[in-house]
Motif scaffolding. Structure first.
Motif, mmCIF file in Angstrom:
data_model
loop_
_atom_site.group_PDB
_atom_site.id
_atom_site.type_symbol
_atom_site.label_atom_id
_atom_site.label_comp_id
_atom_site.label_asym_id
_atom_site.label_seq_id
_atom_site.Cartn_x
_atom_site.Cartn_y
_atom_site.Cartn_z
ATOM 1 N N TYR A 74 64.491 13.635 29.200
ATOM 2 C CA TYR A 74 65.563 14.601 28.969
ATOM 3 C C TYR A 74 65.373 15.846 29.827
ATOM 4 O O TYR A 74 66.353 16.460 30.269
ATOM 5 N N LEU A 75 64.115 16.236 30.044
ATOM 6 C CA LEU A 75 63.850 17.394 30.902
ATOM 7 C C LEU A 75 64.456 17.177 32.289
ATOM 8 O O LEU A 75 65.215 18.009 32.790
ATOM 9 N N TYR A 78 68.651 15.993 31.793
ATOM 10 C CA TYR A 78 69.582 17.054 31.416
ATOM 11 C C TYR A 78 69.540 18.209 32.403
ATOM 12 O O TYR A 78 70.578 18.778 32.757
ATOM 13 N N GLY A 79 68.313 18.591 32.834
ATOM 14 C CA GLY A 79 68.218 19.704 33.774
ATOM 15 C C GLY A 79 68.981 19.430 35.053
ATOM 16 O O GLY A 79 69.740 20.276 35.541
ATOM 17 N N SER A 107 60.701 12.445 38.405
ATOM 18 C CA SER A 107 60.467 11.861 37.075
ATOM 19 C C SER A 107 59.619 10.602 37.157
ATOM 20 O O SER A 107 58.742 10.369 36.314
ATOM 21 N N THR A 160 66.371 9.544 33.091
ATOM 22 C CA THR A 160 66.900 10.544 34.028
ATOM 23 C C THR A 160 68.220 10.081 34.630
ATOM 24 O O THR A 160 69.212 10.835 34.659
ATOM 25 N N ASN A 163 71.214 10.092 32.045
ATOM 26 C CA ASN A 163 71.780 11.410 31.768
ATOM 27 C C ASN A 163 72.509 11.984 32.969
ATOM 28 O O ASN A 163 73.512 12.691 32.810
ATOM 29 N N ILE A 245 66.035 22.248 37.145
ATOM 30 C CA ILE A 245 65.550 21.089 36.396
ATOM 31 C C ILE A 245 64.772 21.540 35.169
ATOM 32 O O ILE A 245 65.045 21.111 34.041
ATOM 33 N N GLY A 249 66.607 21.763 31.682
ATOM 34 C CA GLY A 249 66.160 20.694 30.795
ATOM 35 C C GLY A 249 65.254 21.152 29.678
ATOM 36 O O GLY A 249 64.919 20.368 28.783
ATOM 37 N N ASN A 252 66.240 20.492 25.848
ATOM 38 C CA ASN A 252 66.068 19.111 25.395
ATOM 39 C C ASN A 252 64.598 18.707 25.372
ATOM 40 O O ASN A 252 64.152 17.999 24.467
ATOM 41 N N GLN A 386 73.438 25.189 26.145
ATOM 42 C CA GLN A 386 72.762 24.610 27.305
ATOM 43 C C GLN A 386 73.711 24.481 28.494
ATOM 44 O O GLN A 386 73.343 24.778 29.630
#
Length: 449
Positions: A74-75, A78-79, A107, A160, A163, A245, A249, A252, A386
């Motif tokens: 999620y980092l 989402y980022g 990632s 990654t 998302n 990022i 992120g 989350n 966010q």
């Protein structure tokens, strides 16, 4: 990148009526979240069919580690995904392409590091997760977790990509990629666990194969349907991208990271009352998550709408979408709480025949029904903050439920009330987290006006 398809998506997200657009965007993400949640239940269901409390509890112990991996995914997802959505809203496709490639390959590299470190220190890792209650528990956790560790680079990369696809407005491709691997996993579970007699190790290998499959399909889909392609030539390790990022992120990552810590502490405290209590929390958690997944999925459908329209300066559309999401999620959670209260025992019996696990699971499920209706507003405020770049406030909100409130409540109520205190910690934390989000959500909406 297909410019025509990208322009069509931009027009859709910034001009179509909000109600219909939300349904169109949310249906794939809701289905995706439901499949993800059912998929996470699959290992628990088939392992519990073996009627061994230790094995069921071991799956619950490993879930705390899987939460950490999901947090890392999620980092990066989402980022980068939120940034990609804003850049596409501004029609800056090159920036979006560079961010997509940078976050994805970063990632995978982090996943490889976690895999190697975890395999080398697997026994200390199991003790940290709360799996050192007995030699049998340690061995069951080791057999399952060593296979799960092999799939970490694929899991991180796949999360990654999922998302990124979803946040750029193509939730369908993201859903299809994830579902392919999950369905593969769900088919392999009974074959490996029951037919081949591989036990909990079979559950681990089924999960590994599903993660590799999702990873491959999602990567292939980034080059189709007007998506932002993920190509190594576009990697750009600039400070701006790394900041977006990690800052974008962080909410989350904070939520999932603190959830994994909370899960480990829950394993420790529940383990004081026997392995059957850990098994009860494992099963009850999977059941309640099915309903909550619908709310998260609906919120994920809101996010690309929020990102695109915020990037395009259409703040009124952001507010209208937010209010619709809050109303839907609250009504849904009230109905869900009523159903879970009524059918709690029947649902637990679907997983196990052990009476002590069923009795504890019913108490856990019904306690969570008390606070469920408050989670709709709480979830949507976190996603709104966010996507409008209020990263600190978003991180505060997302960490509140499982970190700021749950961990202190768990330790205090465990000490004061014993078993009932462990059960009551989650609903108490949910209500406090909801109260925290009220002023933050109100202020954000006032600023959008």
């Amino acid at each position: 990148m297909d410019k025509e398809l990208q322009e069509k998506r931009y027009t859709q997200l910034t001009t179509e009526p909000i109600g219909g657009l939300l349904c169109k965007m949310a249906v794939p993400t809701v289905i995706g979240m439901l499949v993800t949640t059912i998929y996470s239940m699959t290992d628990t269901f088939w392992v519990s069919r073996l009627q061994d409390t230790v094995l069921t509890a071991a799956v619950g112990i490993a879930f705390a580690f899987l939460s950490v991996i999901q947090a890392a995914g999620y980092l990066f997802g989402y980022g980068s995904g939120n940034y990609i959505a804003r850049m596409l809203g501004k029609k800056e496709e090159k920036e979006a392409s560079q961010m997509a490639a940078t976050a994805f390959f970063l990632s995978v590299a982090v996943g490889i590091i976690i895999m190697v470190t975890g395999l080398y220190h697997i026994r200390p890792l199991i003790r940290l997760l709360g799996g050192g209650t007995s030699d049998g528990m340690m061995e069951a956790c080791r057999e399952y977790l060593r296979i799960i560790l092999l799939g970490v680079p694929f899991s991180l990369g796949g999360t990654t990509l999922y998302n990124q696809l979803r946040l750029q407005g193509n939730a369908r491709d993201g859903m299809n990629g994830m579902m392919t691997g999950m369905l593969f996993n769900m088919v392999l579970d009974p074959i490996l666990i029951v037919c081949f007699g591989m036990g909990i190790g079979g559950a681990g290998w089924a999960t590994f194969c599903g993660q590799v499959c999702s990873f491959a399909v999602l990567w292939a889909l980034t080059f189709r349907h007007g998506n932002v392609p993920v190509c190594y030539r576009n990697i750009h390790m600039g400070k701006r991208y790394l900041y977006e990022i990690f800052a974008g992120g962080a909410p989350n990552f904070g939520r999932q990271g603190i959830s994994s810590l909370a899960a480990a502490l829950l394993n420790w405290t529940a383990g004081c009352f026997g392995e059957s209590m850990i098994a009860a929390f494992t099963i009850a958690g999977r059941i309640s998550m099915v309903g909550f997944a619908v709310v998260i999925g609906f919120g994920q459908g809101f996010q690309p709408i929020c990102g695109y329209n915020y990037g395009a300066g259409l703040y009124d559309r952001v507010k209208r979408a937010f209010h619709i999401c809050v109303r839907f999620s609250t009504v849904f959670l009230i109905a869900l709480a009523a159903l879970l209260w009524i059918f709690a025992q029947i649902l637990m019996q679907c997983f196990t025949t052990q009476e002590d696990v069923i009795a504890a699971g019913v108490r856990i499920l019904r306690s969570q029904c008390i606070s469920a209706p408050f989670l709709g507003y709480y979830t949507m405020v976190g996603m709104l903050l966010q996507n409008i770049r209020k990263f600190f406030q978003a991180t505060l909100v997302t960490m509140a439920r499982q970190g700021i409130f749950f961990i202190p409540f768990l330790l205090i109520l465990y000490w004061c009330l014993g078993e009932w205190g462990v059960i009551a910690a989650q609903p108490a934390a949910d209500i406090c987290a909801f109260l925290l989000t009220i002023p933050l959500g109100y202020r954000a909406l006032r600023e959008l006006a």
